[in-house]
Design a protein around this motif. Structure first.
Motif: not given
Length: 142
Positions: A19-20, A22-24, A26-27
């Motif tokens: 997720l990191r 991918e730039g996500n 918050d999730d």
């Protein structure tokens, strides 16, 4: 959230790092927090959460959201994990977010804007306040 990860049998740290990447953030933060709370002894989980917090601090700094950056920093500092690079980054962030170091930040900005006279005056003041700070002394020399 915890059940989804457990059902898929995917290591928390792998999910958080993905997720990191991918730039996500918050999730990644939400999942990382849940995973870390459930297993504080897992080094990979701790590192994955720590790196997400690091990215969030940088993002908050870029937006001049100092209060948010300091909240993330407090959480980051509470994560104890053996990692030389992470330790170095933590120390850097503690210095960067220290309100006493505003003069150093202003000097750096003045230098970057090619306002060398102002930068020199600010660095001189900074050296008076932080005489033992190697980075301030090096910056003054340049």
């Amino acid at each position: 959230m915890k059940n989804i990860i457990e059902e898929e049998n995917i290591p928390c740290s792998k999910t958080v790092f993905q997720l990191r990447r991918e730039g996500n953030l918050d999730d990644a933060l939400n999942i990382g927090r849940v995973c870390y709370e459930n297993n504080k002894e897992d080094v990979r989980t701790a590192k994955s959460l720590a790196w997400v917090l690091y990215d969030l601090i940088k993002k908050a700094k870029e937006k001049n959201e100092t209060e948010k950056a300091n909240e993330y920093l407090k959480e980051l500092l509470s994560i104890n994990v053996e990692d030389d690079l992470l330790t170095q980054k933590k120390e850097y962030l503690v210095n960067e977010l220290n309100p006493d170091r505003d003069i150093v930040r202003k000097a750096k900005i003045a230098y970057e804007q090619q306002n060398y006279k102002e930068a020199l005056n600010l660095y001189r003041q900074a050296i008076q306040i932080f005489p033992e700070d190697e980075q301030v002394n090096i910056s003054m020399g340049w």
